[in-house]
Design an enzyme around this catalytic site. Structure first.
Site, PDB file in Angstrom:
ATOM      1  N   HIS A   1     -12.771   3.295   0.349  1.00  0.00           N
ATOM      2  CA  HIS A   1     -12.749   2.313   1.449  1.00  0.00           C
ATOM      3  C   HIS A   1     -13.483   1.031   1.049  1.00  0.00           C
ATOM      4  CE1 HIS A   1     -12.541   5.921   4.420  1.00  0.00           C
ATOM      5  NE2 HIS A   1     -11.314   5.435   4.279  1.00  0.00           N
TER       6      HIS A   1
ATOM      7  N   GLY B   1     -12.278   6.334  10.508  1.00  0.00           N
ATOM      8  CA  GLY B   1     -10.871   6.499  10.865  1.00  0.00           C
ATOM      9  C   GLY B   1     -10.510   7.937  10.601  1.00  0.00           C
TER      10      GLY B   1
ATOM     11  N   ARG C   1     -10.744  16.490   7.000  1.00  0.00           N
ATOM     12  CA  ARG C   1     -11.577  16.761   5.813  1.00  0.00           C
ATOM     13  C   ARG C   1     -12.985  17.164   6.253  1.00  0.00           C
ATOM     14  NH1 ARG C   1     -10.426  11.164   2.836  1.00  0.00           N
ATOM     15  NH2 ARG C   1      -8.639  10.874   4.193  1.00  0.00           N
TER      16      ARG C   1
ATOM     17  N   ARG D   1      -2.803  -2.096  -3.325  1.00  0.00           N
ATOM     18  CA  ARG D   1      -3.973  -1.251  -3.116  1.00  0.00           C
ATOM     19  C   ARG D   1      -3.902  -0.093  -4.115  1.00  0.00           C
ATOM     20  NH1 ARG D   1      -4.994   3.394   1.211  1.00  0.00           N
ATOM     21  NH2 ARG D   1      -7.169   3.725   0.734  1.00  0.00           N
TER      22      ARG D   1
ATOM     23  N   GLU E   1      -8.298  -4.837   5.478  1.00  0.00           N
ATOM     24  CA  GLU E   1      -8.228  -4.554   4.045  1.00  0.00           C
ATOM     25  C   GLU E   1      -7.148  -5.378   3.363  1.00  0.00           C
ATOM     26  OE1 GLU E   1      -9.110   0.001   3.526  1.00  0.00           O
ATOM     27  OE2 GLU E   1      -8.404  -0.375   5.545  1.00  0.00           O
TER      28      GLU E   1
ATOM     29  N   ASN F   1       0.875  -1.174   0.000  1.00  0.00           N
ATOM     30  CA  ASN F   1       0.000   0.000   0.000  1.00  0.00           C
ATOM     31  C   ASN F   1       0.916   1.229   0.000  1.00  0.00           C
ATOM     32  OD1 ASN F   1      -1.754   2.079   0.509  1.00  0.00           O
ATOM     33  ND2 ASN F   1      -2.667   1.168   2.342  1.00  0.00           N
TER      34      ASN F   1
ATOM     35  N   ASN G   1     -12.743   1.817  18.329  1.00  0.00           N
ATOM     36  CA  ASN G   1     -12.255   2.210  19.650  1.00  0.00           C
ATOM     37  C   ASN G   1     -13.060   3.253  20.405  1.00  0.00           C
ATOM     38  OD1 ASN G   1      -9.683   0.674  19.830  1.00  0.00           O
ATOM     39  ND2 ASN G   1      -9.243   1.815  17.950  1.00  0.00           N
TER      40      ASN G   1
HETATM   41  P1  AMP Z   1      -7.427   5.005  11.287  1.00  0.00           P
HETATM   42  O1  AMP Z   1      -7.350   6.054  10.212  1.00  0.00           O
HETATM   43  O2  AMP Z   1      -8.438   3.919  10.974  1.00  0.00           O
HETATM   44  O3  AMP Z   1      -6.093   4.464  11.694  1.00  0.00           O
HETATM   45  O4  AMP Z   1      -8.022   5.738  12.605  1.00  0.00           O
HETATM   46  C1  AMP Z   1      -7.344   6.805  13.217  1.00  0.00           C
HETATM   47  C2  AMP Z   1      -8.298   7.471  14.199  1.00  0.00           C
HETATM   48  O5  AMP Z   1      -8.687   6.515  15.198  1.00  0.00           O
HETATM   49  C3  AMP Z   1      -7.683   8.647  14.935  1.00  0.00           C
HETATM   50  O6  AMP Z   1      -8.599   9.729  14.958  1.00  0.00           O
HETATM   51  C4  AMP Z   1      -7.520   8.117  16.338  1.00  0.00           C
HETATM   52  O7  AMP Z   1      -7.619   9.132  17.305  1.00  0.00           O
HETATM   53  C5  AMP Z   1      -8.685   7.167  16.460  1.00  0.00           C
HETATM   54  N1  AMP Z   1      -8.488   6.251  17.573  1.00  0.00           N
HETATM   55  C6  AMP Z   1      -7.547   5.293  17.719  1.00  0.00           C
HETATM   56  N2  AMP Z   1      -7.636   4.724  18.961  1.00  0.00           N
HETATM   57  C7  AMP Z   1      -8.661   5.346  19.608  1.00  0.00           C
HETATM   58  C8  AMP Z   1      -9.259   5.236  20.902  1.00  0.00           C
HETATM   59  N3  AMP Z   1      -8.823   4.355  21.792  1.00  0.00           N
HETATM   60  N4  AMP Z   1     -10.295   6.057  21.203  1.00  0.00           N
HETATM   61  C9  AMP Z   1     -10.760   6.961  20.318  1.00  0.00           C
HETATM   62  N5  AMP Z   1     -10.242   7.110  19.077  1.00  0.00           N
HETATM   63  C10 AMP Z   1      -9.211   6.335  18.719  1.00  0.00           C
END
Ligand code: AMP
Length: 401
Positions: free
Chosen positions: A181, A210, A241, A92, A385, A7, A335
């Site tokens: 996605h 995310g 964004r 990817r 993914e 990726n 999370n």
């Molecule tokens: P990703 O792009 O899927 O890696 O997600 C990143 C996002 O997930 C970021 O905004 C992080 O702050 C959030 N994130 C990761 N761990 C936690 C957690 N324990 N609680 C709240 N948000 C989280």
């Protein structure tokens, strides 16, 4: 079979070596800050928890990939004796346009067709293609397969993917909703269907939350609508964004602030979302810490995220004429108990009831979050993914044998 999944971003290269049939992960890692100072390679063997960090100048993707190959074939800490053990490489590719509704074996003709979509994803596609060319050069003769972020959404009907703009903007400029996605929405909705016993008909909403976030309505296993559009800017409020805004705001702000196209684009893509409203960070954890500290803009940012997410869940339930399950995935979806709870709270009228006690536990893996008497299932399903890319690569290589 061992598939190397690549990726490639503009300054990063994520890699995984895995078995597509069993999902066994042999090695996982990342080259970071390629072409920038302080570049490094991270490498991990999940089976033994072995971890390695190599701080080395990585001026370009070719040198980064050479280091990946050297590391995974290393006599001491490698996971394969030589690249001969790697059967295929899965890539990817962010934008497949309308041409690619499925994964495809890469050759010069396919590369040229993907290049035609570069202007639709100028930040991602050129980097993805650079990864493909580098692999072809360093590992000649290996099959390379392209797996597109947009492919899963090619089943959307025209009424969902068309924008009400002059029709020629679609026919001549390919302006329409594509969605992104896709591998994540496909993986999570397949898992949900499996959990439900693979019913003949199903109506599922997948919330991939995310740094980038999108939501998809999946009816009978097919994407029927999704929140991202021509580019990954449309839809939900994200880390940096903006998601949905009145299109007229773009010209209004650009003219009032006297911005260049690039400055305006950066404002929408890099300075908006959580960062724009909260002001201190684009990270959901920082925003949630801000809320605990009583920061009013953190509270507003989360309220907005939740409100917009809930509005989409309502819209997609209506579009599908019902709902069987809501799934949460991605860093935030997997999370953040607060965002999950907020998004489904008040949706009892469509039959969705969350068990707040289970939702607030930090249990890993697939977790059922709905109450026993909830008609709509609510699940947290970690996305994978890379496994989708590896499985598709295996399938395409076998079909082309
Ligand atoms: P990703 O792009 O899927 O890696 O997600 C990143 C996002 O997930 C970021 O905004 C992080 O702050 C959030 N994130 C990761 N761990 C936690 C957690 N324990 N609680 C709240 N948000 C989280």
């Amino acid at each position: 079979m061992k598939v190397l999944v690549i990726n490639c971003g503009s300054s990063s290269l994520k890699y995984q070596l895995l078995n597509p049939s069993t999902g066994e992960l042999f090695a996982i890692g990342l080259c970071d800050r390629i072409g920038i100072a302080n570049s490094k390679l991270e490498y991990e063997i999940p089976a033994t928890d072995f971890e390695l960090e190599i701080n080395q100048d990585l001026p370009n993707h070719k040198i980064a990939l050479e280091l990946v190959v050297k590391t995974i074939t290393d006599k001491e800490h490698g996971v394969v004796a030589s690249i001969e053990e790697i059967d295929a490489i899965g890539h990817r590719i962010v934008h497949g346009g309308e041409k690619f509704a499925y994964s495809v074996m890469l050759d010069e003709t396919v590369l040229a067709a993907i290049e035609e979509n570069n202007e639709l994803a100028p930040l991602h596609n050129p980097a993805n293609l650079m990864g493909v060319r580098t692999c072809m050069e360093l590992m000649p003769g290996k099959p390379n397969v392209a797996v597109f972020d947009t492919a899963f959404h090619q089943t959307m009907p025209a009424k969902a993917f068309m924008y009400p703009l002059p029709y020629a903007d679609y026919t001549e400029l390919k302006v329409r909703k594509y969605g992104f996605h896709g591998t994540s929405h496909l993986f999570v909705s397949n898992e949900m269907n499996r959990i439900m016993g693979n019913p003949e008909h199903s109506k599922i909403i997948v919330c991939h939350l995310g740094n980038g976030a999108s939501i998809t309505a999946v009816q009978d296993g097919k994407s029927v609508d999704t929140s991202m559009g021509l580019t990954p800017l449309q839809g939900l409020m994200m880390g940096t964004r903006c998601g949905d805004v009145d299109p007229a705001t773009v010209l209004f702000i650009k003219n009032k602030r006297n911005l260049t196209d690039k400055e305006m684009d950066d404002r929408l893509n890099k300075q908006s979302g959580i960062l724009g409203i909260f002001g201190k960070s684009s990270d959901c954890r920082d925003m949630e810490n801000g809320i605990k500290a009583g920061d009013e803009r953190a509270i507003l940012a989360e309220d907005m995220m939740i409100y917009r997410l809930k509005s989409y869940i309502g819209a997609y339930s209506a579009a599908m004429g019902g709902l069987d399950a809501i799934c949460f995935t991605g860093g935030i979806g997997e999370n953040s108990a607060a965002i999950r709870e907020g998004a489904v709270k008040g949706l009892e009228f469509i039959g969705a009831k969350i068990d707040t006690a289970i939702n607030s536990t930090r249990k890993k893996g697939i977790v059922k979050l709905s109450t026993e008497d909830s008609r709509v299932l609510i699940y947290k399903i970690p996305t994978n993914e890379e496994l989708v890319i590896a499985r598709d690569t295996y399938k395409i290589v076998n079909e082309n044998k």
